[in-house]
Write a protein that holds these residues in place. Structure first.
Motif, PDB file in Angstrom:
ATOM      1  N   ASN A   1       0.616  -1.249   0.085  1.00  0.00           N
ATOM      2  CA  ASN A   1      -0.085  -0.073  -0.068  1.00  0.00           C
ATOM      3  C   ASN A   1       0.777   1.078  -0.067  1.00  0.00           C
ATOM      4  O   ASN A   1       0.202   2.482   0.267  1.00  0.00           O
ATOM      5  CB  ASN A   1      -0.966   0.035   1.226  1.00  0.00           C
ATOM      6  N   GLN A   2       1.952   1.096  -0.169  1.00  0.00           N
ATOM      7  CA  GLN A   2       2.829   2.363  -0.233  1.00  0.00           C
ATOM      8  C   GLN A   2       2.550   2.827  -1.890  1.00  0.00           C
ATOM      9  O   GLN A   2       2.530   2.232  -2.930  1.00  0.00           O
ATOM     10  CB  GLN A   2       4.330   1.786  -0.188  1.00  0.00           C
ATOM     11  N   VAL A   3       2.837   4.165  -2.137  1.00  0.00           N
ATOM     12  CA  VAL A   3       2.999   4.832  -3.473  1.00  0.00           C
ATOM     13  C   VAL A   3       4.245   5.537  -3.624  1.00  0.00           C
ATOM     14  O   VAL A   3       4.642   6.132  -2.868  1.00  0.00           O
ATOM     15  CB  VAL A   3       1.916   6.065  -3.227  1.00  0.00           C
ATOM     16  N   VAL A   4       4.713   4.704  -4.577  1.00  0.00           N
ATOM     17  CA  VAL A   4       6.046   5.070  -4.734  1.00  0.00           C
ATOM     18  C   VAL A   4       6.231   5.875  -6.426  1.00  0.00           C
ATOM     19  O   VAL A   4       5.908   5.231  -7.149  1.00  0.00           O
ATOM     20  CB  VAL A   4       7.064   3.664  -5.044  1.00  0.00           C
ATOM     21  N   CYS A   5       6.844   7.064  -6.308  1.00  0.00           N
ATOM     22  CA  CYS A   5       6.976   7.516  -7.516  1.00  0.00           C
ATOM     23  C   CYS A   5       8.302   7.377  -8.155  1.00  0.00           C
ATOM     24  O   CYS A   5       9.286   7.626  -7.251  1.00  0.00           O
ATOM     25  CB  CYS A   5       6.491   9.074  -7.524  1.00  0.00           C
ATOM     26  N   VAL A   6       8.610   7.214  -9.429  1.00  0.00           N
ATOM     27  CA  VAL A   6       9.842   6.886 -10.116  1.00  0.00           C
ATOM     28  C   VAL A   6      10.234   8.374 -10.965  1.00  0.00           C
ATOM     29  O   VAL A   6       9.265   8.447 -11.888  1.00  0.00           O
ATOM     30  CB  VAL A   6      10.137   5.666 -10.464  1.00  0.00           C
ATOM     31  N   VAL A   7      11.326   8.772 -10.712  1.00  0.00           N
ATOM     32  CA  VAL A   7      11.640   9.883 -11.572  1.00  0.00           C
ATOM     33  C   VAL A   7      13.048   9.635 -12.146  1.00  0.00           C
ATOM     34  O   VAL A   7      13.851   8.904 -11.185  1.00  0.00           O
ATOM     35  CB  VAL A   7      11.547  11.266 -10.975  1.00  0.00           C
ATOM     36  N   GLY A   8      13.383  10.109 -13.148  1.00  0.00           N
ATOM     37  CA  GLY A   8      14.729   9.789 -13.767  1.00  0.00           C
ATOM     38  C   GLY A   8      14.912  10.535 -15.041  1.00  0.00           C
ATOM     39  O   GLY A   8      13.873  10.735 -15.882  1.00  0.00           O
ATOM     40  N   PRO A   9      16.090  10.451 -15.721  1.00  0.00           N
ATOM     41  CA  PRO A   9      16.452  11.188 -16.856  1.00  0.00           C
ATOM     42  C   PRO A   9      15.537  10.169 -17.891  1.00  0.00           C
ATOM     43  O   PRO A   9      15.518   9.062 -17.845  1.00  0.00           O
ATOM     44  CB  PRO A   9      17.864  10.991 -17.013  1.00  0.00           C
ATOM     45  N   SER A  10      15.214  10.950 -19.039  1.00  0.00           N
ATOM     46  CA  SER A  10      14.533  10.211 -20.210  1.00  0.00           C
ATOM     47  C   SER A  10      15.374   9.021 -20.810  1.00  0.00           C
ATOM     48  O   SER A  10      16.456   9.205 -20.831  1.00  0.00           O
ATOM     49  CB  SER A  10      14.135  11.056 -21.060  1.00  0.00           C
ATOM     50  N   GLY A  11      14.940   7.830 -20.764  1.00  0.00           N
ATOM     51  CA  GLY A  11      15.620   6.887 -21.508  1.00  0.00           C
ATOM     52  C   GLY A  11      16.267   5.996 -20.451  1.00  0.00           C
ATOM     53  O   GLY A  11      17.004   5.124 -20.903  1.00  0.00           O
ATOM     54  N   CYS A  12      16.119   6.328 -19.343  1.00  0.00           N
ATOM     55  CA  CYS A  12      16.963   5.665 -18.184  1.00  0.00           C
ATOM     56  C   CYS A  12      16.645   4.292 -17.970  1.00  0.00           C
ATOM     57  O   CYS A  12      17.282   3.350 -17.380  1.00  0.00           O
ATOM     58  CB  CYS A  12      17.163   6.320 -16.847  1.00  0.00           C
ATOM     59  N   GLY A  13      15.418   3.878 -18.234  1.00  0.00           N
ATOM     60  CA  GLY A  13      14.959   2.740 -17.904  1.00  0.00           C
ATOM     61  C   GLY A  13      13.695   2.377 -17.044  1.00  0.00           C
ATOM     62  O   GLY A  13      13.303   1.279 -16.484  1.00  0.00           O
ATOM     63  N   LYS A  14      12.874   3.585 -16.623  1.00  0.00           N
ATOM     64  CA  LYS A  14      11.704   3.547 -15.941  1.00  0.00           C
ATOM     65  C   LYS A  14      10.336   2.749 -16.538  1.00  0.00           C
ATOM     66  O   LYS A  14      10.078   1.785 -15.806  1.00  0.00           O
ATOM     67  CB  LYS A  14      11.132   4.969 -15.643  1.00  0.00           C
ATOM     68  N   THR A  15      10.113   2.903 -17.559  1.00  0.00           N
ATOM     69  CA  THR A  15       9.245   1.863 -18.359  1.00  0.00           C
ATOM     70  C   THR A  15       9.634   0.417 -18.513  1.00  0.00           C
ATOM     71  O   THR A  15       8.820  -0.288 -17.820  1.00  0.00           O
ATOM     72  CB  THR A  15       8.840   2.489 -19.781  1.00  0.00           C
ATOM     73  N   THR A  16      11.039   0.179 -18.528  1.00  0.00           N
ATOM     74  CA  THR A  16      11.512  -1.160 -18.457  1.00  0.00           C
ATOM     75  C   THR A  16      11.109  -1.878 -17.166  1.00  0.00           C
ATOM     76  O   THR A  16      10.986  -2.797 -16.944  1.00  0.00           O
ATOM     77  CB  THR A  16      12.909  -1.168 -18.695  1.00  0.00           C
ATOM     78  N   LEU A  17      11.602  -1.036 -16.116  1.00  0.00           N
ATOM     79  CA  LEU A  17      11.366  -1.521 -14.552  1.00  0.00           C
ATOM     80  C   LEU A  17       9.801  -1.804 -14.408  1.00  0.00           C
ATOM     81  O   LEU A  17       9.425  -2.852 -13.867  1.00  0.00           O
ATOM     82  CB  LEU A  17      11.703  -0.282 -13.646  1.00  0.00           C
ATOM     83  N   LEU A  18       9.061  -0.836 -15.016  1.00  0.00           N
ATOM     84  CA  LEU A  18       7.492  -1.096 -14.793  1.00  0.00           C
ATOM     85  C   LEU A  18       6.952  -2.305 -15.568  1.00  0.00           C
ATOM     86  O   LEU A  18       6.520  -3.040 -14.961  1.00  0.00           O
ATOM     87  CB  LEU A  18       6.635   0.203 -15.397  1.00  0.00           C
ATOM     88  N   ASN A  19       7.527  -2.626 -16.590  1.00  0.00           N
ATOM     89  CA  ASN A  19       7.384  -3.514 -17.680  1.00  0.00           C
ATOM     90  C   ASN A  19       7.712  -4.999 -16.750  1.00  0.00           C
ATOM     91  O   ASN A  19       7.075  -5.942 -16.897  1.00  0.00           O
ATOM     92  CB  ASN A  19       7.580  -3.358 -18.881  1.00  0.00           C
ATOM     93  N   LEU A  20       8.726  -4.818 -16.041  1.00  0.00           N
ATOM     94  CA  LEU A  20       9.289  -5.970 -15.337  1.00  0.00           C
ATOM     95  C   LEU A  20       8.567  -6.433 -14.040  1.00  0.00           C
ATOM     96  O   LEU A  20       8.123  -7.600 -13.962  1.00  0.00           O
ATOM     97  CB  LEU A  20      10.831  -5.804 -15.032  1.00  0.00           C
ATOM     98  N   ILE A  21       8.084  -5.319 -13.532  1.00  0.00           N
ATOM     99  CA  ILE A  21       7.102  -5.700 -12.144  1.00  0.00           C
ATOM    100  C   ILE A  21       5.579  -6.050 -12.941  1.00  0.00           C
ATOM    101  O   ILE A  21       5.256  -7.078 -12.291  1.00  0.00           O
ATOM    102  CB  ILE A  21       6.998  -4.393 -11.549  1.00  0.00           C
ATOM    103  N   ALA A  22       5.331  -5.632 -13.924  1.00  0.00           N
ATOM    104  CA  ALA A  22       4.072  -6.033 -14.515  1.00  0.00           C
ATOM    105  C   ALA A  22       3.972  -7.446 -15.093  1.00  0.00           C
ATOM    106  O   ALA A  22       2.951  -8.211 -14.992  1.00  0.00           O
ATOM    107  CB  ALA A  22       3.488  -5.066 -15.888  1.00  0.00           C
TER     108      ALA A  22
END
Ligand SMILES: Nc1ncnc2c1ncn2[C@@H]1O[C@H](COP(=O)(O)OP(=O)(O)OP(=O)(O)O)[C@@H](O)[C@H]1O
Ligand SMILES: [Mg+2]
Length: 256
Positions: free
Chosen positions: A33-54
């Motif tokens: 139940n934690q809300v964690v926001c992820v920020v970082g430079p464009s192209g760093c791998g944020k969507t990749t991280l989300l896709n791995l969790i998904a």
């Protein structure tokens, strides 16, 4: 209350020109139940991280666990919302929101109850029979959020969900998300480019390094007044905004 563990995860893509290392030995634990926001430079791998969790992607090394079980494929316990809205234009709002429930064979009465509940929570109770073309961008986004919650997930993965909206609509979406999540808390990973958004929405803000993404800074957000947009005017809020903005400049290699 789903706990997410990203354990020493690397992800390499085999691309035509050269292999791309998107994540390198990233470790991150997200409490239930934690809300964690992820920020970082464009192209760093944020969507990749989300896709791995998904479960859309599998790690090249390391593991992603939800409540201790490895994620091997997408399933209905993890709902994903992207920037581009995913509403089906040929279905009414109600049909859109109940889409996943129908696929899973949930009976009509239970479907109606759930859909009504979430349309009400996102403020679309009067639009159940409308078609997406009759809605604004912000309203379509509300349909997306209602659909994600209605499918009954434990984890919500949001990839710049409000990125295409104007600032006023985005602010309204922060409040809508706050409202729904208060009624029904979920473990949320929320990727954004917007520091104010991260601070307003998140219990924690993770600043990622440039590719390959790792956790550069892990910041606990102490604010209590989530339902109040004026929170942004406070000194604590502005101090944290400056801190994160500095942290992002640091990782990007820029100096004051
Ligand atoms: N399927 C793929 N094949 C090859 N390379 C990929 C693939 N998906 C992502 N990448 C690469 O991995 C890196 C990280 O991409 P990702 O989409 O995760 O970044 P991001 O942090 O979400 O960026 P943005 O902020 O611009 O959305 C990029 O260099 C991207 O080109
Ligand atoms: Mg992305």
């Amino acid at each position: 209350m789903a706990v997410i563990d990203v354990e020493d995860v690397s992800k390499e893509f085999q691309a035509r020109r050269a292999d791309v290392l998107a994540l390198s030995r990233t470790t991150l634990r997200i409490e239930g139940n934690q809300v964690v926001c992820v920020v970082g430079p464009s192209g760093c791998g944020k969507t990749t991280l989300l896709n791995l969790i998904a479960g859309f992607l599998q790690p090249s090394a390391g593991r992603v666990l939800v409540d201790g079980s490895p994620v091997t494929r997408p399933d209905s316990s993890r709902a994903v919302v992207f920037q581009s809205d995913a509403v089906f234009p040929w279905l009414t709002v109600r049909r859109n929101v109940e889409y996943g429930l129908r696929l899973r064979g949930v009976d009509r009465t239970a479907r109606k109850e759930r859909v009504d509940r979430y349309l009400d929570l996102v403020g679309l109770a009067d639009f159940a029979d409308a078609y997406p073309k009759e809605l604004s961008g912000g309203m379509r986004k509300r349909v997306d959020i209602a659909r994600a919650y209605a499918s009954g997930p434990e984890v919500l993965l949001l990839d710049e969900p409000f990125g295409a909206l104007d600032i006023f609509t985005r602010e309204a979406m922060w409040l809508a998300l706050h409202h729904v999540n208060l009624a029904e808390p979920k473990t949320i990973v929320f990727v954004t480019h917007d520091i104010e958004e991260a601070l307003f929405v998140g219990d924690r803000v993770i600043v990622m390094t440039p590719r390959p993404a790792r956790v550069h800074q892990d910041i606990t957000v102490p604010f209590e007044r989530r339902g109040d947009l004026d929170l942004r005017g406070s000194k604590e809020f502005q101090d944290m905004r400056i801190q994160i903005s500095r942290s992002l400049r640091e990782v990007s290699g820029d100096r004051d």
